[in-house]
Design a protein around this motif. Structure first.
Motif, PDB file in Angstrom:
ATOM      1  N   LEU A  66       0.827  -1.203   0.000  1.00 24.62           N
ATOM      2  CA  LEU A  66       0.000   0.000   0.000  1.00 24.62           C
ATOM      3  C   LEU A  66       0.865   1.259   0.000  1.00 24.62           C
ATOM      4  O   LEU A  66       0.594   2.212  -0.723  1.00 24.62           O
ATOM      5  CB  LEU A  66      -0.918  -0.011   1.227  1.00 24.62           C
ATOM      6  N   GLY A  67       1.926   1.240   0.788  1.00 25.38           N
ATOM      7  CA  GLY A  67       2.788   2.423   0.890  1.00 25.38           C
ATOM      8  C   GLY A  67       3.657   2.652  -0.332  1.00 25.38           C
ATOM      9  O   GLY A  67       3.897   3.787  -0.731  1.00 25.38           O
ATOM     10  N   ILE A  68       4.112   1.598  -0.948  1.00 24.63           N
ATOM     11  CA  ILE A  68       5.043   1.734  -2.074  1.00 24.63           C
ATOM     12  C   ILE A  68       4.314   2.058  -3.376  1.00 24.63           C
ATOM     13  O   ILE A  68       4.924   2.531  -4.345  1.00 24.63           O
ATOM     14  CB  ILE A  68       5.914   0.460  -2.217  1.00 24.63           C
ATOM     15  N   ALA A  69       3.001   1.859  -3.409  1.00 25.22           N
ATOM     16  CA  ALA A  69       2.233   1.966  -4.649  1.00 25.22           C
ATOM     17  C   ALA A  69       2.332   3.332  -5.315  1.00 25.22           C
ATOM     18  O   ALA A  69       2.439   3.422  -6.535  1.00 25.22           O
ATOM     19  CB  ALA A  69       0.767   1.622  -4.379  1.00 25.22           C
ATOM     20  N   THR A  70       2.291   4.394  -4.559  1.00 29.23           N
ATOM     21  CA  THR A  70       2.270   5.733  -5.157  1.00 29.23           C
ATOM     22  C   THR A  70       3.588   6.475  -4.983  1.00 29.23           C
ATOM     23  O   THR A  70       3.663   7.667  -5.266  1.00 29.23           O
ATOM     24  CB  THR A  70       1.134   6.566  -4.540  1.00 29.23           C
ATOM     25  N   PHE A  71       4.600   5.770  -4.519  1.00 29.27           N
ATOM     26  CA  PHE A  71       5.884   6.434  -4.250  1.00 29.27           C
ATOM     27  C   PHE A  71       6.512   7.007  -5.522  1.00 29.27           C
ATOM     28  O   PHE A  71       6.948   8.148  -5.553  1.00 29.27           O
ATOM     29  CB  PHE A  71       6.829   5.429  -3.587  1.00 29.27           C
ATOM     30  N   TYR A  72       6.539   6.226  -6.585  1.00 31.70           N
ATOM     31  CA  TYR A  72       7.155   6.668  -7.838  1.00 31.70           C
ATOM     32  C   TYR A  72       6.360   7.818  -8.462  1.00 31.70           C
ATOM     33  O   TYR A  72       6.927   8.825  -8.874  1.00 31.70           O
ATOM     34  CB  TYR A  72       7.263   5.499  -8.821  1.00 31.70           C
ATOM     35  N   GLY A  73       5.038   7.669  -8.514  1.00 33.82           N
ATOM     36  CA  GLY A  73       4.205   8.721  -9.093  1.00 33.82           C
ATOM     37  C   GLY A  73       4.297  10.025  -8.322  1.00 33.82           C
ATOM     38  O   GLY A  73       4.322  11.112  -8.905  1.00 33.82           O
ATOM     39  N   SER A  74       4.379   9.919  -6.994  1.00 36.96           N
ATOM     40  CA  SER A  74       4.524  11.122  -6.178  1.00 36.96           C
ATOM     41  C   SER A  74       5.884  11.774  -6.409  1.00 36.96           C
ATOM     42  O   SER A  74       5.996  12.999  -6.414  1.00 36.96           O
ATOM     43  CB  SER A  74       4.377  10.779  -4.693  1.00 36.96           C
ATOM     44  N   GLY A  75       6.896  10.953  -6.628  1.00 35.22           N
ATOM     45  CA  GLY A  75       8.228  11.494  -6.924  1.00 35.22           C
ATOM     46  C   GLY A  75       8.256  12.245  -8.242  1.00 35.22           C
ATOM     47  O   GLY A  75       8.862  13.317  -8.346  1.00 35.22           O
ATOM     48  N   ILE A  76       7.585  11.719  -9.242  1.00 39.10           N
ATOM     49  CA  ILE A  76       7.495  12.405 -10.535  1.00 39.10           C
ATOM     50  C   ILE A  76       6.734  13.712 -10.376  1.00 39.10           C
ATOM     51  O   ILE A  76       7.145  14.759 -10.894  1.00 39.10           O
ATOM     52  CB  ILE A  76       6.805  11.501 -11.582  1.00 39.10           C
ATOM     53  N   SER A  77       5.612  13.694  -9.659  1.00 38.11           N
ATOM     54  CA  SER A  77       4.821  14.912  -9.454  1.00 38.11           C
ATOM     55  C   SER A  77       5.608  15.951  -8.673  1.00 38.11           C
ATOM     56  O   SER A  77       5.541  17.150  -8.971  1.00 38.11           O
ATOM     57  CB  SER A  77       3.524  14.588  -8.715  1.00 38.11           C
ATOM     58  N   TYR A  78       6.357  15.499  -7.664  1.00 39.52           N
ATOM     59  CA  TYR A  78       7.162  16.430  -6.878  1.00 39.52           C
ATOM     60  C   TYR A  78       8.274  17.036  -7.728  1.00 39.52           C
ATOM     61  O   TYR A  78       8.542  18.231  -7.646  1.00 39.52           O
ATOM     62  CB  TYR A  78       7.737  15.719  -5.657  1.00 39.52           C
ATOM     63  N   ALA A  79       8.905  16.208  -8.546  1.00 42.37           N
ATOM     64  CA  ALA A  79       9.971  16.719  -9.416  1.00 42.37           C
ATOM     65  C   ALA A  79       9.427  17.710 -10.433  1.00 42.37           C
ATOM     66  O   ALA A  79      10.111  18.679 -10.785  1.00 42.37           O
ATOM     67  CB  ALA A  79      10.662  15.560 -10.133  1.00 42.37           C
ATOM     68  N   SER A  80       8.198  17.515 -10.883  1.00 44.43           N
ATOM     69  CA  SER A  80       7.615  18.454 -11.848  1.00 44.43           C
ATOM     70  C   SER A  80       7.339  19.809 -11.217  1.00 44.43           C
ATOM     71  O   SER A  80       7.241  20.811 -11.925  1.00 44.43           O
ATOM     72  CB  SER A  80       6.331  17.883 -12.450  1.00 44.43           C
ATOM     73  N   LEU A  81       7.213  19.849  -9.896  1.00 43.73           N
ATOM     74  CA  LEU A  81       7.066  21.138  -9.216  1.00 43.73           C
ATOM     75  C   LEU A  81       8.386  21.896  -9.162  1.00 43.73           C
ATOM     76  O   LEU A  81       8.403  23.123  -9.074  1.00 43.73           O
ATOM     77  CB  LEU A  81       6.550  20.937  -7.788  1.00 43.73           C
ATOM     78  N   LEU A  82       9.499  21.163  -9.229  1.00 45.63           N
ATOM     79  CA  LEU A  82      10.817  21.771  -9.079  1.00 45.63           C
ATOM     80  C   LEU A  82      11.489  22.109 -10.394  1.00 45.63           C
ATOM     81  O   LEU A  82      12.369  22.975 -10.432  1.00 45.63           O
ATOM     82  CB  LEU A  82      11.732  20.835  -8.281  1.00 45.63           C
ATOM     83  N   THR A  83      11.117  21.434 -11.471  1.00 49.03           N
ATOM     84  CA  THR A  83      11.804  21.624 -12.742  1.00 49.03           C
ATOM     85  C   THR A  83      10.830  21.473 -13.898  1.00 49.03           C
ATOM     86  O   THR A  83       9.718  20.989 -13.719  1.00 49.03           O
ATOM     87  CB  THR A  83      12.971  20.620 -12.891  1.00 49.03           C
ATOM     88  N   ASN A  84      11.267  21.864 -15.081  1.00 51.40           N
ATOM     89  CA  ASN A  84      10.470  21.698 -16.280  1.00 51.40           C
ATOM     90  C   ASN A  84      10.536  20.233 -16.712  1.00 51.40           C
ATOM     91  O   ASN A  84      11.601  19.708 -16.984  1.00 51.40           O
ATOM     92  CB  ASN A  84      11.003  22.610 -17.389  1.00 51.40           C
ATOM     93  N   MET A  85       9.391  19.586 -16.784  1.00 52.76           N
ATOM     94  CA  MET A  85       9.349  18.164 -17.130  1.00 52.76           C
ATOM     95  C   MET A  85       9.272  17.987 -18.648  1.00 52.76           C
ATOM     96  O   MET A  85       8.241  17.599 -19.196  1.00 52.76           O
ATOM     97  CB  MET A  85       8.148  17.502 -16.458  1.00 52.76           C
ATOM     98  N   SER A  86      10.361  18.265 -19.323  1.00 48.65           N
ATOM     99  CA  SER A  86      10.394  18.072 -20.772  1.00 48.65           C
ATOM    100  C   SER A  86      10.598  16.587 -21.080  1.00 48.65           C
ATOM    101  O   SER A  86      10.887  15.781 -20.199  1.00 48.65           O
ATOM    102  CB  SER A  86      11.532  18.893 -21.376  1.00 48.65           C
TER     103      SER A  86
END
Length: 120
Positions: free
Chosen positions: A76-96
């Protein structure tokens, strides 16, 4: 089996299914939960669930109920870890496309190197 719990292959198969059930529930609920909390908070929440499940299984390694519940909550905990990391990174940089390719390539190389590094 490498565990303190005496488990046959059938029970181990069911345990694997419990992990994937937690993973699917986490992915499904993540669709709705992401509307309520930010990616950074979701990463913290995922980390707390993963650490708590791991600690409980570490403290009581011979308890079969703890193993089943801990495995479910770990999935349950690991399920959204990767997606949350991508979303967090998109807040910090341009996701080209180039950036996402490099990010995915690094992730793939890291995943492929773990069996080699883990057995050394």
């Amino acid at each position: 089996m490498c565990t303190d719990v005496a488990m046959d292959a059938t029970d181990a198969t069911f345990l694997n299914s419990i992990f994937w059930a937690g993973f699917i529930l986490g992915r499904g609920s993540g669709i709705f939960v992401t509307r309520c909390i930010t990616p950074g908070k979701y990463i913290i929440l995922d980390s707390i669930v993963i650490i708590a499940a791991s600690l409980v299984m570490l403290i009581w390694p011979a308890d079969e109920i703890v193993l089943w519940c801990g495995t479910f909550f770990w999935g349950l905990g690991i399920a959204t870890f990767y997606g949350s990391g991508i979303s967090y990174a998109s807040l910090l940089t341009n996701m080209s496309g180039k950036w996402f390719f490099i990010f995915g390539l690094g992730n793939s190389i890291g995943n492929l190197s773990m069996p080699v590094l883990g057995t050394a």
